[in-house]
Design a protein around this motif. Structure first.
Motif, PDB file in Angstrom:
ATOM      1  N   ASP A 165      33.166  38.287  10.456  1.00  0.00           N
ATOM      2  CA  ASP A 165      32.298  37.737  11.507  1.00  0.00           C
ATOM      3  C   ASP A 165      32.311  38.619  12.745  1.00  0.00           C
ATOM      4  OD1 ASP A 165      31.597  35.614   9.928  1.00  0.00           O
ATOM      5  OD2 ASP A 165      32.958  34.171  10.871  1.00  0.00           O
ATOM      6  N   LEU A 166      33.502  39.081  13.145  1.00  0.00           N
ATOM      7  CA  LEU A 166      33.602  39.914  14.343  1.00  0.00           C
ATOM      8  C   LEU A 166      32.834  41.226  14.177  1.00  0.00           C
ATOM      9  CD1 LEU A 166      37.366  39.419  15.256  1.00  0.00           C
ATOM     10  CD2 LEU A 166      35.420  38.799  16.697  1.00  0.00           C
ATOM     11  N   ASN A 167      32.946  41.812  13.010  1.00  0.00           N
ATOM     12  CA  ASN A 167      32.248  43.077  12.785  1.00  0.00           C
ATOM     13  C   ASN A 167      30.739  42.896  12.790  1.00  0.00           C
ATOM     14  OD1 ASN A 167      34.319  45.175  12.483  1.00  0.00           O
ATOM     15  ND2 ASN A 167      35.033  43.946  10.784  1.00  0.00           N
ATOM     16  N   TRP A 168      30.266  41.790  12.219  1.00  0.00           N
ATOM     17  CA  TRP A 168      28.831  41.501  12.266  1.00  0.00           C
ATOM     18  C   TRP A 168      28.378  41.274  13.699  1.00  0.00           C
ATOM     19  CZ3 TRP A 168      24.947  42.184   9.119  1.00  0.00           C
ATOM     20  CH2 TRP A 168      25.183  42.301   7.740  1.00  0.00           C
ATOM     21  N   ALA A 169      29.156  40.464  14.447  1.00  0.00           N
ATOM     22  CA  ALA A 169      28.772  40.118  15.816  1.00  0.00           C
ATOM     23  C   ALA A 169      28.771  41.350  16.721  1.00  0.00           C
ATOM     24  CB  ALA A 169      29.722  39.057  16.374  1.00  0.00           C
ATOM     25  N   LEU A 170      29.705  42.271  16.484  1.00  0.00           N
ATOM     26  CA  LEU A 170      29.750  43.486  17.298  1.00  0.00           C
ATOM     27  C   LEU A 170      28.608  44.438  16.958  1.00  0.00           C
ATOM     28  CD1 LEU A 170      33.586  44.200  17.184  1.00  0.00           C
ATOM     29  CD2 LEU A 170      32.271  43.631  19.222  1.00  0.00           C
ATOM     30  N   ALA A 171      28.209  44.437  15.696  1.00  0.00           N
ATOM     31  CA  ALA A 171      27.201  45.403  15.250  1.00  0.00           C
ATOM     32  C   ALA A 171      25.777  44.944  15.516  1.00  0.00           C
ATOM     33  CB  ALA A 171      27.377  45.686  13.756  1.00  0.00           C
ATOM     34  N   GLU A 172      25.540  43.626  15.455  1.00  0.00           N
ATOM     35  CA  GLU A 172      24.183  43.112  15.551  1.00  0.00           C
ATOM     36  C   GLU A 172      23.826  42.777  16.995  1.00  0.00           C
ATOM     37  OE1 GLU A 172      22.167  43.159  13.059  1.00  0.00           O
ATOM     38  OE2 GLU A 172      23.699  43.802  11.653  1.00  0.00           O
ATOM     39  N   LYS A 173      22.648  43.181  17.413  1.00  0.00           N
ATOM     40  CA  LYS A 173      22.196  42.874  18.772  1.00  0.00           C
ATOM     41  C   LYS A 173      21.964  41.384  18.934  1.00  0.00           C
ATOM     42  CE  LYS A 173      18.678  44.089  22.211  1.00  0.00           C
ATOM     43  NZ  LYS A 173      17.467  44.884  22.501  1.00  0.00           N
ATOM     44  N   HIS A 174      21.312  40.771  17.944  1.00  0.00           N
ATOM     45  CA  HIS A 174      21.071  39.327  17.976  1.00  0.00           C
ATOM     46  C   HIS A 174      21.806  38.721  16.779  1.00  0.00           C
ATOM     47  CE1 HIS A 174      18.152  39.851  21.145  1.00  0.00           C
ATOM     48  NE2 HIS A 174      17.516  40.744  20.421  1.00  0.00           N
ATOM     49  N   CYS A 175      22.966  38.177  17.034  1.00  0.00           N
ATOM     50  CA  CYS A 175      23.810  37.679  15.953  1.00  0.00           C
ATOM     51  C   CYS A 175      23.499  36.222  15.650  1.00  0.00           C
ATOM     52  CB  CYS A 175      25.279  37.829  16.348  1.00  0.00           C
ATOM     53  SG  CYS A 175      26.406  37.448  14.996  1.00  0.00           S
ATOM     54  N   ASP A 176      23.685  35.851  14.395  1.00  0.00           N
ATOM     55  CA  ASP A 176      23.487  34.479  13.944  1.00  0.00           C
ATOM     56  C   ASP A 176      24.377  33.540  14.760  1.00  0.00           C
ATOM     57  OD1 ASP A 176      23.328  32.106  12.601  1.00  0.00           O
ATOM     58  OD2 ASP A 176      23.476  32.990  10.606  1.00  0.00           O
ATOM     59  N   PRO A 177      23.795  32.518  15.410  1.00  0.00           N
ATOM     60  CA  PRO A 177      24.610  31.590  16.220  1.00  0.00           C
ATOM     61  C   PRO A 177      25.738  30.935  15.442  1.00  0.00           C
ATOM     62  CG  PRO A 177      22.275  31.269  16.681  1.00  0.00           C
ATOM     63  CD  PRO A 177      22.355  32.213  15.509  1.00  0.00           C
ATOM     64  N   ILE A 178      25.540  30.689  14.148  1.00  0.00           N
ATOM     65  CA  ILE A 178      26.596  30.029  13.373  1.00  0.00           C
ATOM     66  C   ILE A 178      27.827  30.929  13.275  1.00  0.00           C
ATOM     67  CG2 ILE A 178      25.931  30.844  11.072  1.00  0.00           C
ATOM     68  CD1 ILE A 178      27.042  27.295  11.971  1.00  0.00           C
ATOM     69  N   ILE A 179      27.609  32.252  13.211  1.00  0.00           N
ATOM     70  CA  ILE A 179      28.730  33.185  13.180  1.00  0.00           C
ATOM     71  C   ILE A 179      29.461  33.165  14.524  1.00  0.00           C
ATOM     72  CG2 ILE A 179      29.344  35.638  13.076  1.00  0.00           C
ATOM     73  CD1 ILE A 179      27.234  36.035  10.974  1.00  0.00           C
TER      74      ILE A 179
ATOM     75  N   GLY B  13      34.008  57.251  12.882  1.00  0.00           N
ATOM     76  CA  GLY B  13      33.485  55.957  12.458  1.00  0.00           C
ATOM     77  C   GLY B  13      33.559  54.893  13.540  1.00  0.00           C
ATOM     78  N   THR B  14      33.067  53.697  13.203  1.00  0.00           N
ATOM     79  CA  THR B  14      33.180  52.547  14.094  1.00  0.00           C
ATOM     80  C   THR B  14      34.648  52.146  14.189  1.00  0.00           C
ATOM     81  OG1 THR B  14      32.944  50.950  12.291  1.00  0.00           O
ATOM     82  CG2 THR B  14      30.908  51.727  13.344  1.00  0.00           C
ATOM     83  N   SER B  15      34.956  51.222  15.093  1.00  0.00           N
ATOM     84  CA  SER B  15      36.350  50.791  15.267  1.00  0.00           C
ATOM     85  C   SER B  15      36.913  50.251  13.958  1.00  0.00           C
ATOM     86  CB  SER B  15      36.431  49.711  16.351  1.00  0.00           C
ATOM     87  OG  SER B  15      36.023  50.218  17.587  1.00  0.00           O
ATOM     88  N   ARG B  16      36.121  49.418  13.269  1.00  0.00           N
ATOM     89  CA  ARG B  16      36.585  48.844  12.003  1.00  0.00           C
ATOM     90  C   ARG B  16      36.722  49.930  10.944  1.00  0.00           C
ATOM     91  NH1 ARG B  16      33.279  45.964   7.631  1.00  0.00           N
ATOM     92  NH2 ARG B  16      34.801  44.841   6.379  1.00  0.00           N
ATOM     93  N   ALA B  17      35.752  50.859  10.906  1.00  0.00           N
ATOM     94  CA  ALA B  17      35.807  51.940   9.920  1.00  0.00           C
ATOM     95  C   ALA B  17      37.062  52.786  10.120  1.00  0.00           C
ATOM     96  CB  ALA B  17      34.558  52.809  10.016  1.00  0.00           C
ATOM     97  N   LYS B  18      37.389  53.060  11.377  1.00  0.00           N
ATOM     98  CA  LYS B  18      38.594  53.850  11.662  1.00  0.00           C
ATOM     99  C   LYS B  18      39.843  53.124  11.166  1.00  0.00           C
ATOM    100  CE  LYS B  18      36.715  56.122  15.799  1.00  0.00           C
ATOM    101  NZ  LYS B  18      36.785  56.205  17.277  1.00  0.00           N
ATOM    102  N   ARG B  19      39.888  51.797  11.406  1.00  0.00           N
ATOM    103  CA  ARG B  19      41.059  51.035  10.979  1.00  0.00           C
ATOM    104  C   ARG B  19      41.200  51.058   9.458  1.00  0.00           C
ATOM    105  NH1 ARG B  19      39.052  47.321  14.755  1.00  0.00           N
ATOM    106  NH2 ARG B  19      38.336  45.907  13.111  1.00  0.00           N
ATOM    107  N   LYS B  20      40.088  50.834   8.758  1.00  0.00           N
ATOM    108  CA  LYS B  20      40.148  50.809   7.293  1.00  0.00           C
ATOM    109  C   LYS B  20      40.496  52.181   6.732  1.00  0.00           C
ATOM    110  CE  LYS B  20      39.145  46.485   6.738  1.00  0.00           C
ATOM    111  NZ  LYS B  20      40.206  45.565   6.257  1.00  0.00           N
ATOM    112  N   ALA B  21      39.871  53.207   7.308  1.00  0.00           N
ATOM    113  CA  ALA B  21      40.154  54.566   6.828  1.00  0.00           C
ATOM    114  C   ALA B  21      41.618  54.918   7.050  1.00  0.00           C
ATOM    115  CB  ALA B  21      39.245  55.567   7.546  1.00  0.00           C
ATOM    116  N   GLY B  22      42.145  54.573   8.230  1.00  0.00           N
ATOM    117  CA  GLY B  22      43.551  54.857   8.518  1.00  0.00           C
ATOM    118  C   GLY B  22      44.488  54.129   7.578  1.00  0.00           C
TER     119      GLY B  22
END
Length: 634
Positions: free
Chosen positions: A168-182, A613-622
């Motif tokens: 959810d956090l990664n979607w909310a950070l990436a999307e300009k208009h995020c789904d309110p339910i998320i 990469g993005t913050s999440r991508a860096k974490r996963k790659a590391g």
């Protein structure tokens, strides 16, 4: 057990030293026990640490009651070491309680490491305390041994992350208009659901910037942006007393100051019907409509061009305004609007008489009239928000649901599309589900025309925004039908199916249904077909399925590593992130997949991703590179 003797261990020089050591450690335990219960993404880690520290309390109660003077020098030194460890524990718990919950969720691995260090420090200090030589009861001794064993086990144990929250956090950070339910789900899990909690989070972020000496971490901007989304879009269900309710006692004799966020930027008056324009700014509906009617196509506040003139109701802000008015003893703004020169005839923005006439045609039983009426309602519901409210209030939804079973394909198409347009309104979602529409919508998805199937898939996506509906939709048999549309549908149909499947698979039970329906095979086929235009959607679904054991197994059996490694090398920013996340999931605990990844050249691509990469991508790659390193050393 008798008191410790001189022969066993030399004393520290008198009873005062022993008593002082016991009192000091006892006070540290009490201070940890007195801390408020932690809330947010690290709640479990905090609760486990605090609970284990609290369980040490009986030891020091008995030592204090029996007099601490019998402690020898080494015992006193051990207690001093334990006191230092407990101070570290308290400082960590306080910092988490006062710190940014968004930061804790995004930097979870960093905090997990801190908790492991503190746990190890306490365990090491406790192991130096010879509690078997102390004047304590067998019951307390058994309890301390149990706590010690728990601490030993916890030293090397890493608590599993909340994969749903991370997604959810990664979607909310990436999307300009995020789904309110998320956003609502994030606010609930992070305990950011009241005005005070939002303010505390804002202060915590501000403190991070100050303490950084003007060079805050890169993620602070992301967190500030996400916090604004949460403030704007999350319904604050339990406003705290000192932000709202206490105002009534001190301002009964005068008009309260209207919060700036509650004022329309055009009229500067309290909004009664706030709406959002395409730039994300909120205005009073009547005022912005007057601006648009005058031929303007820019946002009055930002002067940006409007990509469209749609006005989306800001239900969150409307709810906050209603709460504020209620708490301050103010009547809600009436429906006349704040811009007094609003055009006459725009009061309801819908033709109630016309809608009632169409409703009679739906009831008539005449197929031609029903088809025409359903088509009219479809267009009216698409046109504006007020029409959607009026159509629902007229009672049209149950009749449209009935028409989903019509033998006339065109009538069926009109009915399902009308329901799709009506479902944009949150209240209408409940009305549609309560009219038992979901099984019939699934029936259209299975047997309707291609247009009807596409709009049925879109309707299910719209309804699935409500979490409870995800379960109902999955149970109604929608997943296999959506997978079939993903395989056989038109380009638009595939997009609608993918969007619906992704949202439904946020619920774990639906992931199993999707895997059993054979979705992984189709997703892998879409991943290697850039011309099909479905790579992004397919990879997003693969990423969410990889978080379930059945999904992980099915993906692993489809020879995914070469495709995913290539995606890490040359995909878009979002796709590189998702591909890295899937690789990490597949390779964790699976030496065969890890070897395949290394042989496919993943190591070099991951190293590059840790820098770009993005913050999440860096974490996963590391994390994945560390797995590879450990595997090679094993």
């Amino acid at each position: 057990m008798g008191p410790t003797t001189d022969e066993e261990e030399p004393e520290t020089g008198g009873g005062l030293g022993g008593n002082a050591a016991v009192e000091t450690v006892s006070r540290a335990v009490a201070e940890v026990a007195g801390l408020p219960e932690s809330r947010g993404p690290l709640r479990r880690l905090c609760c486990d640490l605090a609970r284990r520290v609290k369980l040490l309390s009986p030891l020091f109660d008995e030592l204090r009651d029996g007099g601490g003077g019998s402690l020898g020098e080494f015992q006193a030194q051990a207690l001093a070491s334990l006191h230092g460890a407990l101070v570290d524990a308290k400082e960590l718990l306080v910092s988490v309680n006062d710190g940014s919950k968004l930061y804790q969720a995004l930097q979870r691995e960093k905090f997990v490491h801190q908790f492991l260090e503190v746990t190890e420090h306490i365990e090491k200090a406790l192991s130096e305390v010879s509690y078997d030589k102390l004047d304590i009861s067998e019951e307390v001794k058994e309890q301390i041994e149990l706590v010690h064993a728990q601490l030993r086990r916890a030293k090397g144990k890493i608590d599993s992350p909340d994969l749903q929250l991370l997604s959810d956090l990664n979607w909310a950070l990436a999307e300009k208009h995020c789904d309110p339910i998320i956003l609502r789900r994030i606010s609930g899990k992070l305990q950011l659901s009241t005005i005070n909690e939002m303010k505390k989070e804002s202060v915590a972020l501000h403190e991070m910037v100050i303490s950084s000496g003007g060079e805050p971490e890169e993620c602070v901007d992301e967190m500030s942006s996400l916090l604004k989304k949460l403030k704007d879009c999350v319904v604050v269900e339990n406003p705290t007393s000192d932000t709202v309710k206490n105002n009534t006692s001190s301002v009964n004799h005068r008009s309260p100051i209207i919060p700036d966020d509650f004022r329309c930027p055009i009229s500067l008056e309290l909004m009664k019907d706030p709406v959002i324009v395409s730039t994300g700014q909120t205005y009073e509906r009547s005022c912005i409509q007057k601006w648009l009617d005058a031929g303007h196509r820019t946002c009055p506040k930002t002067q940006q061009n409007l990509s469209n003139t749609a006005l989306t109701p800001n239900f969150v802000l409307r709810s906050l305004i209603a709460q504020w008015c209620d708490a301050n003893g103010i009547d809600l703004p009436n429906k006349q609007g704040n811009c007094r020169d609003k055009k006459p005839g725009r009061h309801s923005d819908c033709d109630r008489a016309g809608i009632n006439s169409l409703l009679q045609k739906l009831k008539s039983g005449n197929q031609d009239e029903q088809r025409a009426a359903a088509g009219e309602l479809r267009l009216l519901a698409k046109r504006n928000a007020n029409n959607r409210v009026c159509i629902a209030e007229a009672g049209a939804i149950p009749f449209l649901v009935e028409l989903l079973s019509s033998s006339d394909p065109r009538t069926q198409e009109h009915a399902v599309t009308a329901l799709l347009n009506l479902s944009i309104n949150d209240s209408n979602k409940d009305n549609i589900v309560n009219a038992h529409a979901i099984p019939r919508i699934v029936g259209v998805l299975q047997n309707g025309s291609m247009e009807a199937k596409e709009n049925a898939a879109a309707t299910l996506f719209s309804l699935s925004v409500v979490d409870e509906n995800k379960v109902i939709i999955g149970a109604a048999g929608a997943i296999p039908a959506l997978v079939d549309l993903l395989r056989r549908g038109s380009p638009r149909g595939k997009k609608d199916a993918a969007t619906a499947i992704f949202n439904l698979c946020i619920y774990q039970g639906n992931k199993v249904k999707a895997v059993k329906a054979g979705i992984v095979e189709h997703l892998m086929r879409l991943l290697v077909d850039p011309g099909g235009g479905m790579v992004d959607e397919a990879l997003a679904i693969v990423a969410i399925l990889a978080g379930h054991p059945d999904g992980k197994l099915a993906i692993a059996q489809s020879n995914p590593i070469p495709v995913l490694v290539e995606m890490v090398k040359s995909g878009s920013s979002r796709n590189r992130e998702n591909a890295a996340a899937v690789l990490w999931s597949l390779c964790t605990g699976d030496a065969q997949q890890l070897r395949a990844a290394r042989e496919s050249g993943a190591e070099e691509a991951l190293k590059e991703l840790t820098g770009t990469g993005t913050s999440r991508a860096k974490r996963k790659a590391g994390s994945l590179l560390e797995l590879m390193r450990q595997n090679m050393e094993a």
